[in-house]
Design a protein around this motif. Structure first.
Motif, short mmCIF file in Angstrom:
data_model
loop_
_atom_site.label_atom_id
_atom_site.label_comp_id
_atom_site.label_asym_id
_atom_site.label_seq_id
_atom_site.Cartn_x
_atom_site.Cartn_y
_atom_site.Cartn_z
N VAL A 187 7.31 -0.09 -13.79
CA VAL A 187 6.99 -1.07 -12.76
C VAL A 187 5.52 -1.38 -12.86
CG1 VAL A 187 6.91 -1.49 -10.28
CG2 VAL A 187 8.79 -0.16 -11.27
N TYR A 188 5.20 -2.66 -12.94
CA TYR A 188 3.82 -3.08 -13.06
C TYR A 188 3.30 -3.52 -11.70
CZ TYR A 188 5.10 -2.94 -17.92
OH TYR A 188 5.56 -2.52 -19.14
N PRO A 189 2.04 -3.19 -11.38
CA PRO A 189 1.51 -3.54 -10.06
C PRO A 189 1.42 -5.06 -9.89
CG PRO A 189 -0.21 -2.64 -11.47
CD PRO A 189 1.08 -2.52 -12.22
N VAL A 190 1.68 -5.50 -8.67
CA VAL A 190 1.55 -6.92 -8.34
C VAL A 190 0.69 -7.03 -7.10
CG1 VAL A 190 3.75 -7.60 -9.34
CG2 VAL A 190 3.65 -6.90 -6.96
N GLN A 191 0.11 -8.19 -6.90
CA GLN A 191 -0.71 -8.40 -5.72
C GLN A 191 0.18 -8.36 -4.48
OE1 GLN A 191 -2.82 -12.06 -5.75
NE2 GLN A 191 -3.94 -11.62 -3.88
N GLN A 192 -0.20 -7.55 -3.50
CA GLN A 192 0.60 -7.38 -2.30
C GLN A 192 0.13 -8.33 -1.21
OE1 GLN A 192 3.30 -5.35 -2.07
NE2 GLN A 192 2.98 -5.00 -4.23
N THR A 193 0.93 -9.32 -0.89
CA THR A 193 0.61 -10.24 0.21
C THR A 193 1.67 -10.14 1.30
OG1 THR A 193 1.78 -12.02 -0.91
CG2 THR A 193 -0.59 -11.89 -1.28
N GLY A 194 2.59 -9.20 1.14
CA GLY A 194 3.70 -9.06 2.08
C GLY A 194 3.27 -8.78 3.50
N ASN A 195 2.23 -7.96 3.70
CA ASN A 195 1.79 -7.63 5.06
C ASN A 195 1.26 -8.86 5.79
OD1 ASN A 195 2.52 -4.97 4.77
ND2 ASN A 195 0.48 -4.28 4.22
N ILE A 196 0.54 -9.71 5.09
CA ILE A 196 0.01 -10.94 5.70
C ILE A 196 1.16 -11.86 6.08
CG2 ILE A 196 -1.38 -13.00 5.30
CD1 ILE A 196 -3.07 -11.22 3.36
N VAL A 197 2.12 -12.01 5.17
CA VAL A 197 3.28 -12.87 5.44
C VAL A 197 4.08 -12.31 6.60
CG1 VAL A 197 5.44 -13.73 4.47
CG2 VAL A 197 3.38 -13.70 3.06
N ARG A 198 4.30 -11.00 6.62
CA ARG A 198 5.06 -10.37 7.70
C ARG A 198 4.36 -10.58 9.04
NH1 ARG A 198 5.84 -4.06 7.30
NH2 ARG A 198 3.64 -4.17 7.80
N ARG A 199 3.06 -10.37 9.09
CA ARG A 199 2.30 -10.54 10.33
C ARG A 199 2.40 -11.99 10.82
NH1 ARG A 199 1.85 -8.26 14.47
NH2 ARG A 199 1.88 -6.43 13.19
N THR A 200 2.28 -12.96 9.91
CA THR A 200 2.38 -14.37 10.27
C THR A 200 3.78 -14.68 10.83
OG1 THR A 200 0.78 -14.94 8.56
CG2 THR A 200 2.14 -16.73 9.41
N LEU A 201 4.80 -14.13 10.20
CA LEU A 201 6.17 -14.33 10.65
C LEU A 201 6.36 -13.77 12.06
CD1 LEU A 201 9.10 -15.20 9.85
CD2 LEU A 201 9.44 -12.83 9.17
N ILE A 202 5.88 -12.57 12.30
CA ILE A 202 6.00 -11.95 13.62
C ILE A 202 5.30 -12.79 14.67
CG2 ILE A 202 5.29 -9.96 15.03
CD1 ILE A 202 5.77 -8.24 12.48
N GLU A 203 4.09 -13.26 14.35
CA GLU A 203 3.30 -14.00 15.34
C GLU A 203 3.83 -15.41 15.59
OE1 GLU A 203 -0.66 -13.70 13.82
OE2 GLU A 203 -0.83 -11.58 14.36
N THR A 204 4.50 -16.01 14.60
CA THR A 204 4.96 -17.39 14.80
C THR A 204 6.43 -17.48 15.21
OG1 THR A 204 5.42 -17.58 12.42
CG2 THR A 204 3.28 -18.37 13.20
N VAL A 205 7.28 -16.62 14.69
CA VAL A 205 8.71 -16.72 14.96
C VAL A 205 9.16 -15.80 16.09
CG1 VAL A 205 11.01 -16.44 13.96
CG2 VAL A 205 9.18 -17.43 12.58
N PHE A 206 8.69 -14.58 16.11
CA PHE A 206 9.20 -13.59 17.05
C PHE A 206 8.36 -13.44 18.31
CE2 PHE A 206 11.07 -12.50 13.00
CZ PHE A 206 12.38 -12.30 13.35
N ASN A 207 7.26 -14.17 18.41
CA ASN A 207 6.38 -14.07 19.57
C ASN A 207 6.83 -14.96 20.70
OD1 ASN A 207 4.32 -13.08 21.05
ND2 ASN A 207 2.71 -13.90 19.76
#
Length: 109
Positions: free
Chosen positions: A89-109
């Motif tokens: 497995v090769y490392p990839v840039q992790q942007t999942g936390n930013i996307v998850r936080r944006t999703l929580i703040e815009t959809v589930f708030n």
């Protein structure tokens, strides 16, 4: 997307509930798909364009087999230890936390 370690706000709790319910369905679906097409379990070691075509082809074939009422193969002996060796497995840039936080703040708030 991954679940939150410790959801605190109501938006985080709603996200957590939706994420867990959806993830269970998706994981079961992928399990069925991998049993039908072992190449998806072993790891596809081709160039990205070929890998994408392989995944699309297995999805199309899977849907065709469902429509034809073809039974799912149960024989797991096709997946022996040699085939299931860990694929690097090769490392990839992790942007999942930013996307998850944006999703929580815009959809589930």
């Amino acid at each position: 997307m991954t679940p939150l370690a410790n959801p605190i706000t109501e938006a985080e709790k709603r996200y957590q509930k939706a994420q867990i319910g959806t993830r269970n369905v998706i994981e079961r679906t992928f399990g069925v798909w991998k049993r039908r097409f072992p190449v998806l379990s072993v790891g596809i070691r081709t160039q990205i364009p070929t890998t994408l075509l392989t995944i699309i082809a297995t999805a199309v074939l899977h849907n065709m087999l469902i429509k034809a009422n073809d039974p799912l193969p149960i024989d797991d002996t096709l997946l022996n230890e040699n085939l299931l060796r860990q694929v690097p497995v090769y490392p990839v840039q992790q942007t999942g936390n930013i996307v998850r936080r944006t999703l929580i703040e815009t959809v589930f708030n």
